[in-house]
Design a protein around this motif. Structure first.
Motif, PDB file in Angstrom:
ATOM      1  N   GLY A  33       1.517  -6.339   1.142  1.00 35.39           N
ATOM      2  CA  GLY A  33       2.178  -6.000  -0.118  1.00 35.39           C
ATOM      3  C   GLY A  33       1.970  -4.551  -0.523  1.00 35.39           C
ATOM      4  O   GLY A  33       2.816  -3.959  -1.189  1.00 35.39           O
ATOM      5  N   ARG A  34       0.873  -3.947  -0.117  1.00 36.64           N
ATOM      6  CA  ARG A  34       0.623  -2.538  -0.426  1.00 36.64           C
ATOM      7  C   ARG A  34       1.320  -1.607   0.565  1.00 36.64           C
ATOM      8  O   ARG A  34       1.678  -0.495   0.227  1.00 36.64           O
ATOM      9  N   VAL A  35       1.470  -2.060   1.801  1.00 40.88           N
ATOM     10  CA  VAL A  35       2.036  -1.204   2.843  1.00 40.88           C
ATOM     11  C   VAL A  35       3.568  -1.266   2.854  1.00 40.88           C
ATOM     12  O   VAL A  35       4.227  -0.297   3.214  1.00 40.88           O
ATOM     13  N   LEU A  36       4.136  -2.383   2.428  1.00 38.50           N
ATOM     14  CA  LEU A  36       5.589  -2.548   2.461  1.00 38.50           C
ATOM     15  C   LEU A  36       6.336  -1.472   1.669  1.00 38.50           C
ATOM     16  O   LEU A  36       7.285  -0.868   2.188  1.00 38.50           O
TER      17      LEU A  36
ATOM     18  N   SER B 145      -2.919   7.886   2.805  1.00 42.73           N
ATOM     19  CA  SER B 145      -1.957   7.527   1.764  1.00 42.73           C
ATOM     20  C   SER B 145      -1.351   8.737   1.075  1.00 42.73           C
ATOM     21  O   SER B 145      -0.171   8.728   0.718  1.00 42.73           O
ATOM     22  N   TYR B 146      -2.139   9.783   0.880  1.00 41.96           N
ATOM     23  CA  TYR B 146      -1.576  10.975   0.252  1.00 41.96           C
ATOM     24  C   TYR B 146      -0.673  11.740   1.212  1.00 41.96           C
ATOM     25  O   TYR B 146       0.254  12.429   0.778  1.00 41.96           O
ATOM     26  N   GLY B 147      -0.909  11.628   2.509  1.00 45.73           N
ATOM     27  CA  GLY B 147       0.040  12.190   3.474  1.00 45.73           C
ATOM     28  C   GLY B 147       1.376  11.488   3.359  1.00 45.73           C
ATOM     29  O   GLY B 147       2.441  12.122   3.374  1.00 45.73           O
ATOM     30  N   LEU B 148       1.337  10.162   3.225  1.00 42.53           N
ATOM     31  CA  LEU B 148       2.572   9.388   3.042  1.00 42.53           C
ATOM     32  C   LEU B 148       3.209   9.692   1.688  1.00 42.53           C
ATOM     33  O   LEU B 148       4.436   9.761   1.577  1.00 42.53           O
ATOM     34  N   TRP B 149       2.401   9.898   0.679  1.00 42.84           N
ATOM     35  CA  TRP B 149       2.913  10.263  -0.641  1.00 42.84           C
ATOM     36  C   TRP B 149       3.647  11.605  -0.568  1.00 42.84           C
ATOM     37  O   TRP B 149       4.729  11.770  -1.141  1.00 42.84           O
ATOM     38  N   ALA B 150       3.069  12.561   0.163  1.00 42.10           N
ATOM     39  CA  ALA B 150       3.702  13.879   0.313  1.00 42.10           C
ATOM     40  C   ALA B 150       5.062  13.762   0.997  1.00 42.10           C
ATOM     41  O   ALA B 150       5.929  14.616   0.827  1.00 42.10           O
ATOM     42  N   ARG B 151       5.256  12.670   1.732  1.00 48.73           N
ATOM     43  CA  ARG B 151       6.518  12.445   2.447  1.00 48.73           C
ATOM     44  C   ARG B 151       7.435  11.480   1.703  1.00 48.73           C
ATOM     45  O   ARG B 151       8.434  11.029   2.242  1.00 48.73           O
ATOM     46  N   GLY B 152       7.075  11.128   0.463  1.00 44.28           N
ATOM     47  CA  GLY B 152       7.970  10.310  -0.353  1.00 44.28           C
ATOM     48  C   GLY B 152       7.482   8.911  -0.662  1.00 44.28           C
ATOM     49  O   GLY B 152       8.174   8.149  -1.329  1.00 44.28           O
ATOM     50  N   GLY B 153       6.304   8.551  -0.186  1.00 47.21           N
ATOM     51  CA  GLY B 153       5.751   7.224  -0.457  1.00 47.21           C
ATOM     52  C   GLY B 153       5.180   7.137  -1.863  1.00 47.21           C
ATOM     53  O   GLY B 153       5.062   8.149  -2.561  1.00 47.21           O
ATOM     54  N   PRO B 154       4.801   5.938  -2.288  1.00 47.47           N
ATOM     55  CA  PRO B 154       4.201   5.766  -3.613  1.00 47.47           C
ATOM     56  C   PRO B 154       2.822   6.442  -3.676  1.00 47.47           C
ATOM     57  O   PRO B 154       2.128   6.545  -2.669  1.00 47.47           O
TER      58      PRO B 154
ATOM     59  N   ALA C  41       1.511   4.800  11.971  1.00 54.35           N
ATOM     60  CA  ALA C  41       0.729   4.224  13.079  1.00 54.35           C
ATOM     61  C   ALA C  41      -0.735   4.109  12.670  1.00 54.35           C
ATOM     62  O   ALA C  41      -1.376   3.076  12.911  1.00 54.35           O
ATOM     63  N   ASP C  42      -1.265   5.142  12.030  1.00 56.98           N
ATOM     64  CA  ASP C  42      -2.654   5.087  11.555  1.00 56.98           C
ATOM     65  C   ASP C  42      -2.825   3.973  10.533  1.00 56.98           C
ATOM     66  O   ASP C  42      -3.801   3.219  10.571  1.00 56.98           O
ATOM     67  N   ARG C  43      -1.876   3.878   9.623  1.00 51.09           N
ATOM     68  CA  ARG C  43      -1.962   2.871   8.559  1.00 51.09           C
ATOM     69  C   ARG C  43      -1.953   1.459   9.151  1.00 51.09           C
ATOM     70  O   ARG C  43      -2.749   0.604   8.769  1.00 51.09           O
ATOM     71  N   LEU C  44      -1.055   1.214  10.105  1.00 47.12           N
ATOM     72  CA  LEU C  44      -0.972  -0.120  10.704  1.00 47.12           C
ATOM     73  C   LEU C  44      -2.177  -0.407  11.588  1.00 47.12           C
ATOM     74  O   LEU C  44      -2.668  -1.537  11.618  1.00 47.12           O
ATOM     75  N   ASN C  45      -2.655   0.587  12.294  1.00 47.59           N
ATOM     76  CA  ASN C  45      -3.827   0.368  13.145  1.00 47.59           C
ATOM     77  C   ASN C  45      -5.104   0.164  12.347  1.00 47.59           C
ATOM     78  O   ASN C  45      -6.086  -0.354  12.869  1.00 47.59           O
ATOM     79  N   ALA C  46      -5.105   0.556  11.087  1.00 46.87           N
ATOM     80  CA  ALA C  46      -6.265   0.324  10.230  1.00 46.87           C
ATOM     81  C   ALA C  46      -6.303  -1.114   9.703  1.00 46.87           C
ATOM     82  O   ALA C  46      -7.322  -1.561   9.180  1.00 46.87           O
TER      83      ALA C  46
END
Length: 184
Positions: free
Chosen positions: A140-143, A31-40, A126-131
């Motif tokens: 609702g958290r991933v959207l 999640s913090y990798g996604l945050w570093a790329r602009g995610g919540p 891909a990691d997030r969805l495969n988890a």
């Protein structure tokens, strides 16, 4: 920003700097990798990945830096604590050892003033969805994450890498129906 998020950001920096002092490749993930790329911004933990062959050395580097390192019963990660903030250092994903080649395509991104390798948005999604599985499939958290990083993701590759996971397939269908991503 909450106190929890502040603690996680500090832990992220401390662990990244300690890992950078070693020779082994690593990357900010989860999640913090996604945050570093602009995610919540998440509020649970920070994830880094290392190759399985480098896990012991990474564990030693972090312990030598004075961090509290714990080996939980799970055989795919170890945990590092910076005060109350938890960092997972993952060396096996989806029951497979992480190989050094996983870090060939990382991007060097400045995160909280520390330049560090971050997995690609495609790999992170891909990691997030495969988890996703029966007990962890909160769309609702991933959207919001998918919406935030959608332009950085090769969705066809994510679909290919997660085609065996029915929860991931359903989530990708939802993204197409909502117009977040284009149909293949």
């Amino acid at each position: 920003m909450t106190d929890t998020q502040q603690g996680l950001r500090e832990a992220l920096k401390v662990v990244a700097v300690a890992l950078k002092s070693g020779e082994a490749p690593f990357a900010l993930a989860g999640s913090y990798g996604l945050w570093a790329r602009g995610g919540p911004e998440p509020e649970h933990d920070v994830d880094f990945m290392v190759a399985e062959e480098d896990a012991s050395r990474a564990q030693g580097l972090l312990a030598d830096a004075g961090l509290h390192v714990v080996q939980p019963p799970e055989d795919w990660l170890f945990k590092v604590y910076v005060d109350d903030a938890m960092v997972d250092v993952i060396y096996r994903a989806r029951s497979r050892p992480i190989d050094r080649s996983r870090f060939d395509d990382v991007d060097q991104i400045e995160v909280e003033s520390v330049l560090m390798p971050v997995l690609s948005a495609t790999e992170l999604m891909a990691d997030r969805l495969n988890a996703m599985e029966e007990h962890a499939c909160d769309f609702g958290r991933v959207l919001p994450v998918a919406r935030a990083v959608r332009e950085q993701v090769d969705w066809a590759l994510v679909a290919e890498e997660s085609k065996e996971n029915p929860f991931a397939t359903a989530f990708l269908f939802l993204l197409r129906q909502l117009g977040v991503v284009a149909a293949p």
